[in-house]
Design an enzyme around this catalytic site. Sequence first.
Site, PDB file in Angstrom:
ATOM      1  N   LEU A 284      47.899  31.383  36.655  1.00 18.63           N
ATOM      2  CA  LEU A 284      47.856  29.959  36.872  1.00 18.63           C
ATOM      3  C   LEU A 284      49.059  29.273  36.972  1.00 18.63           C
ATOM      4  O   LEU A 284      49.350  28.086  37.469  1.00 18.63           O
ATOM      5  CB  LEU A 284      46.941  29.301  36.023  1.00 18.63           C
ATOM      6  CG  LEU A 284      45.487  29.914  35.841  1.00 18.63           C
ATOM      7  CD1 LEU A 284      44.494  28.792  34.706  1.00 18.63           C
ATOM      8  CD2 LEU A 284      44.736  29.591  37.257  1.00 18.63           C
TER       9      LEU A 284
ATOM     10  N   LEU B  72      41.667  35.120  36.606  1.00 19.37           N
ATOM     11  CA  LEU B  72      42.679  33.853  36.106  1.00 19.37           C
ATOM     12  C   LEU B  72      43.581  34.373  35.027  1.00 19.37           C
ATOM     13  O   LEU B  72      44.201  33.361  34.635  1.00 19.37           O
ATOM     14  CB  LEU B  72      41.801  32.738  35.968  1.00 19.37           C
ATOM     15  CG  LEU B  72      40.729  32.285  36.941  1.00 19.37           C
ATOM     16  CD1 LEU B  72      40.230  30.932  36.586  1.00 19.37           C
ATOM     17  CD2 LEU B  72      41.414  31.958  38.327  1.00 19.37           C
TER      18      LEU B  72
ATOM     19  N   PHE C 235      42.545  35.530  26.274  1.00 24.38           N
ATOM     20  CA  PHE C 235      43.054  36.082  25.107  1.00 24.38           C
ATOM     21  C   PHE C 235      44.650  36.013  25.155  1.00 24.38           C
ATOM     22  O   PHE C 235      45.323  36.021  24.011  1.00 24.38           O
ATOM     23  CB  PHE C 235      42.556  37.076  24.515  1.00 24.38           C
ATOM     24  CG  PHE C 235      40.946  37.042  24.573  1.00 24.38           C
ATOM     25  CD1 PHE C 235      40.201  36.283  23.771  1.00 24.38           C
ATOM     26  CD2 PHE C 235      40.384  37.947  25.540  1.00 24.38           C
ATOM     27  CE1 PHE C 235      38.694  36.157  23.809  1.00 24.38           C
ATOM     28  CE2 PHE C 235      39.102  37.907  25.645  1.00 24.38           C
ATOM     29  CZ  PHE C 235      38.109  37.128  24.760  1.00 24.38           C
TER      30      PHE C 235
ATOM     31  N   TYR D 282      28.652  39.397  23.316  1.00 16.73           N
ATOM     32  CA  TYR D 282      29.034  38.151  23.588  1.00 16.73           C
ATOM     33  C   TYR D 282      28.295  37.172  22.697  1.00 16.73           C
ATOM     34  O   TYR D 282      27.411  36.624  22.950  1.00 16.73           O
ATOM     35  CB  TYR D 282      28.905  37.584  25.046  1.00 16.73           C
ATOM     36  CG  TYR D 282      29.456  38.143  26.076  1.00 16.73           C
ATOM     37  CD1 TYR D 282      30.661  39.073  25.782  1.00 16.73           C
ATOM     38  CD2 TYR D 282      29.506  38.199  27.481  1.00 16.73           C
ATOM     39  CE1 TYR D 282      31.506  39.835  26.791  1.00 16.73           C
ATOM     40  CE2 TYR D 282      30.025  38.804  28.519  1.00 16.73           C
ATOM     41  CZ  TYR D 282      31.215  39.393  28.256  1.00 16.73           C
ATOM     42  OH  TYR D 282      31.847  40.056  28.985  1.00 16.73           O
TER      43      TYR D 282
ATOM     44  N   PHE E 184      38.782  38.974  34.140  1.00 18.79           N
ATOM     45  CA  PHE E 184      40.278  38.002  34.039  1.00 18.79           C
ATOM     46  C   PHE E 184      40.854  37.911  35.486  1.00 18.79           C
ATOM     47  O   PHE E 184      42.143  37.933  35.516  1.00 18.79           O
ATOM     48  CB  PHE E 184      41.212  38.980  33.120  1.00 18.79           C
ATOM     49  CG  PHE E 184      40.845  39.055  31.836  1.00 18.79           C
ATOM     50  CD1 PHE E 184      40.086  38.153  31.159  1.00 18.79           C
ATOM     51  CD2 PHE E 184      41.288  40.312  31.034  1.00 18.79           C
ATOM     52  CE1 PHE E 184      39.387  38.435  29.874  1.00 18.79           C
ATOM     53  CE2 PHE E 184      40.819  40.184  29.786  1.00 18.79           C
ATOM     54  CZ  PHE E 184      39.932  39.331  29.120  1.00 18.79           C
TER      55      PHE E 184
ATOM     56  N   PRO F 192      48.557  34.396  25.456  1.00 14.35           N
ATOM     57  CA  PRO F 192      49.072  32.932  25.111  1.00 14.35           C
ATOM     58  C   PRO F 192      49.945  32.422  26.339  1.00 14.35           C
ATOM     59  O   PRO F 192      49.935  31.052  26.544  1.00 14.35           O
ATOM     60  CB  PRO F 192      50.296  33.414  24.237  1.00 14.35           C
ATOM     61  CG  PRO F 192      50.456  34.597  24.037  1.00 14.35           C
ATOM     62  CD  PRO F 192      49.269  35.379  24.454  1.00 14.35           C
TER      63      PRO F 192
END
Length: 287
Positions: A227, A216, A220, A60, A214, A222
Amino acid sequence: MSDSTTYSLGPFTVGRIGFGAMQLPGPGAFGPPRDHDQAIAVLRRAVELGVDHIDTAQIYGPKVANELIREALHPYPQNLALVSKVGGRRDDQANWLPAQEPDDLRRDLEENLRTLGVERLAAVNLRVFGADGVGPAEVNRDLFERQLDTMIAARDEGLIAGIGLSNISREHLEIALDRTEIVCVQNAYNLADRTSQPVLDLCVERDIAFVPFFPLGSAFAPDNPVLGHPTIRRVATDLGRTPAQIALAWTLNVAPNVLLIPGTSSVAHLEENLAVADIELPADLDI
């Protein structure tokens, strides 16, 4: 595990909502943070609010997240479980690339220890790369056995307290459990992507912490089917919460061994993320 708000992570007992450091570096988890002081503030506020599980990785940044964690929190609270991962690297164009040979894993592990300023990590996840660089890989038995050898040796030397696995199939986990104890599994899982359900089921069966990344939706991608899910948005409106809070609460309630590590570079979002444990979802919620 001790109660519904905590779960075992190797020798640690941690709160079920921790913090993921992936969003602390620049866009795409690459380069310096947009706001250095804000990144430091987020980490310190997380610990002030009781976070005792931080997930990070040398890749990271690379190394940016680890250096921020050390700057903000070292010397670390005794109860803070720092968890990292090995198995990947970044190139100059910010691509995520595999680094899967045992020598790669050992070098990456030692770099994590050095940049974080510790002699031992609570756990380190072996991150397996699929053919597409994203999804779980098919099992390469010879390589996986050699990778496990490296992880077991690091644990036996006292460099890590526990071995974790990431981006794996149920077969990977079964092979590993025949060899050694696994303290956590970190796979993609959210209400729109439950392909790791067989892995989660085995983790429940064997009392292994399951740490969904991930939760949510992919950072990365689109589009975000999590959500944007109509039920999530409706419940958020009904309860006066954000869609992200409802999605996190849903994930937390999937199983008692789920540990959340939502990441953010915003103190306000951090506080929202940590406030999901007391959300009571509708009993008839069906997603």
